[in-house]
Enzyme design. Sequence first.
Site, short mmCIF file in Angstrom:
data_model
loop_
_atom_site.label_atom_id
_atom_site.label_comp_id
_atom_site.label_asym_id
_atom_site.label_seq_id
_atom_site.Cartn_x
_atom_site.Cartn_y
_atom_site.Cartn_z
N ARG A 1 -17.06 -1.02 -23.50
CA ARG A 1 -17.50 -1.26 -22.14
C ARG A 1 -16.90 -0.24 -21.17
NH1 ARG A 1 -16.66 -7.70 -22.58
NH2 ARG A 1 -18.78 -8.27 -23.13
N HIS B 1 17.36 -5.74 -28.37
CA HIS B 1 16.39 -4.66 -28.34
C HIS B 1 15.13 -4.97 -27.55
CE1 HIS B 1 19.00 -3.04 -31.43
NE2 HIS B 1 18.42 -1.87 -31.24
N ASP C 1 0.81 -1.23 0.00
CA ASP C 1 0.00 0.00 0.00
C ASP C 1 0.84 1.27 0.00
OD1 ASP C 1 -2.40 -1.38 0.02
OD2 ASP C 1 -2.47 -1.50 2.19
#
Length: 772
Positions: free
Chosen positions: A202, A661, A167
Amino acid sequence: MSSMDLEKLKMTGAGRAMAVLTSGGDAQGMNAAVRAVTRMGIYVGAKVYLIYEGYQGLVDGGDNIKLAHWQSVTNIIQQGGTVIGSARCKAFTTREGRLAAAFNLVKKGITNLCVCGGDGSLTGANIFRSEWSSLLDELVQKGKVLSLSTSRQHGHLNIVGLVGSIDNDFCGTDMTIGADSALHRIMEIIDAIMTTAQSHQRTFVLEVMGRHCGYLALVSALASGADWLLIPEAPPQEGWEDCMCSRLEGSRITGSRLNIIIIAEGAIDRNGKPITSTYVKDLVVQRLGYDTRVTVLGHVQRGGTPSAFDRVLSSKLGMEAVIALLEATPDTPACAIGLSGNRAVRLPLMECVEMTKLVQTAMNEKRFDEAVKLRGGSFENNWNIYKLLAFEKPIQSGSNFSLAILNVGAPAAGMNAAVRSAARLALAQGHKVYAVQDGFQGLANGELFEMEWHSVAGWTGQGGSLLGTKRTLPNKHMEKIVETIIKFNISALLVIGGFEGYAGVLQLFEARSHYDELCIPMCVIPATISNNVPGTDFSLGADTAVNAAMEGCDKIKQSASGTKRRVFVVETMGGFCGYLATCTGIAVGADAAYIFEDPFNIHDLKTNVEHLTEKMKKDVQRGLVLRNENCHENYTTDFIHRLYSSEGKGIFDCRVNVLGHLQQGHLLPLIETLALIIVDINELLRNPSRVIANSPDTACVLGLNRKVISFIPVTELKDVTDFEHRMPKVQWWFNLRPMLKMLAKYQTSFCEYVPGEIEHVTRRSISIDSGF
C-alpha cells in the site's frame, strides 16, 4: 555561581511570590516544567502559586490560584498534557481582563510570573508586563488596591516564558517543549503503518500537525525515509504531481512494497493553495492505481507520556526560569528560556516573537527560500539532506574512491540510520561503498560487500546493527586489516561505534608509521548507549537508552500504584559513565542516582535513606533510587537494596530491578536522527583520488559540541580520555547533577550550576545552526 551565591539566591527568594501557568495548546513536558518551577521556587524560599486553566484562571481568580507545596507536583513528571489546565481566554486580550488578572495577582502579592505556552501566550504576557504599572494605578483609583504603598510595593511584574509547542516553531530556541515527544509519537505510528503497508503493498499518506511550520513533517520524513514530503516553507515546483508519481513508481519498480508520503497540515503549492492529504491520495489512485490510505494523526501527537528529552529539557528550563525571575530588575527585558546546544539560555522575548513573525511574513509573501533560512541552519540543512537522501539521482561522474563502513562495539540504536546516511551520501557523489560485517574482525577477515542505493532502504527505523558489530580492536589483526585495505583498494574508513571505535581508530593512526596503507582518512561517528566517547556531547544510542530506561522506571513505579511506601532500587547500564543514570534520574524524578563520577560513601548512603524515610513519613507513596552498574566496587546494587531494606524497615519496603539489555533495544529516536543526518561525508572524502593522508586531522571523531559538528583528531583526544574507565575526563552533563538533587529536595551546593546567558535571536537564528 558559587555555593555562597546559593545562599544569596535563597535570601533573594525569601518573601517573594511567584506563579506559573500553562497556556495555549498543551504539549508533553509542560508538567515537568510546572514541577521544576514549583520545586525550584520553594527550594529558594519563595511562595509558589499554581494558576489553573491558563489566562482564564488568572482572570477569574479565586480557587484557580492556589498556593503550591512540594507534594503538589509529585508524580506529574511522567504525565502528558498539563495537570493545571490550559484554556483560550478572550477576556485576557482586553484591558478589562488584564485589570482583573492584575488584581488577582496583587491580592496574593505575586509579582513574578512564569508562562509556559506558544508565541501568542508569551506575547500576551509581555503586554501584561508593559501595562502593569498603569493597571495598578487604575486599581488604586478604583479603590481595589488598599493603598498607594501597596501599589508601589508590587510596582513591577517580572515575566519569564517557557516555550511549549509541539511544532518547534519558535525562533531562538533549538527545541520547544513537546516537540521531541510529538516526533516520538509520529514515529511510533509510522513504524506501525509501515508493517501493514508492506504486507499489502500500500501507499500511505500521513498528515501531521504543522499549520504554519513543517518541522514535524520534515524530521519524521528524514527519520522514516519517506518517499515524498510536503511542508509549508517549501512548496513543490509546478508539475510536482508528475514528479511525485514518477518517484513512487520508480520505488516500486526497484522492489519496494510500500510508499510513505508525509504532509504537514499547512502544506501549500507555489500559489498558496492548500494541498490536502485527500488530494494527494486521489492523485496516487488515479494515476498509479495503488491501494492508497490516508492517516491524519491529529491530536494523538500531543498526547501520551513525554519523552526523556522533553522531561529533562523542561526541568532544565523551569529551573533556569526561577533563577531568571529572581535576578530580574525593572530594567531587565522580559525573556524566554530556550535551549542552545545542551545549555539553557535567556532570550529577549520580543526578539523571538518578531523573528517568528518574520518567518510567517516571508511565507505569506511567497519568499519561501528566505522562510527556510529564517527557520534556522538546522531546518535548512535537514531540508537539503532530505532531498539528497530521499531518492537516487543520476551520477554525473564516477570516481575511483571507495569508502568502507563498519560498526564497532556494542549495538546502539542509530547505527543503521547512520550507515544509510553515510552510504547514500557517498553513492550520490559517485564513490564506491563497502559494508564491513562484524567490525574490525570482519575487516581483517575480508568480510565486505559492495552497497548500492537500495541496499539500505528501510534501515532508518531498525535498532541494533544490521552489519553486525564486535568489540574486537585492530591491534591484533593489523596485518590482515592492511591486506583487506589493499585487496579492496579502500580509500577511507568510517567507523560507527562506541569507545572501542574511538580506541580502534587511534590504534590504526598510531600504526601508520609501520603501514603506509593506513594513511587514509578515518572517521568515528560515536554510537553507544553509554555516551562515553571523548570529543562529543552526544552519541547515537544514548537518547534511546535513556528513553528505554525511563519507560522501564515508569512501569516499575506504576506497578506500585496500589502499594504504599515502597522504594525501588534500579540498576542501569553505562559502564563507568553516569550519563544514563543521571538523565534517567531527572526524567523519572528519582530520589537519588549513584554514579562513579560523583563519589559517595556509607555516610552519603545513610543520609539518603534518612532523607527518603522522612519523605515517606508524610504523604510520599513511592521512592526510586538509580544505580549505575559500575558506580562503586563495594556498594553493589544488592548491597544498596539490603541497606535500604534494613534501614527503612517499618517505614517502607524495598524492591530491586536490573534493567539490563532492554536499554540497548528500541527503535531510533528522533533527537539522534537530527545529529546523524548532518554527517558531512564530504569532509571525510576530501579527495576523490587515492592520496597519502598521514596528518592527525585525517583520523578523527565526528563530534557534536553545543550544536557544532566538528572533526576532532583522535590524537588530540588522548589527553582528555580516561582509558582505564573508558570515558572523557570531563563531561558536560555532570552539571545536571545539582538539578537532580535539588528537585529531589536535597540541600546541595550550587557551585557547578552554570546560569543561562543572554543570547540575541537576531544574531543566532540566521548565522548559527539551531538544530539539536
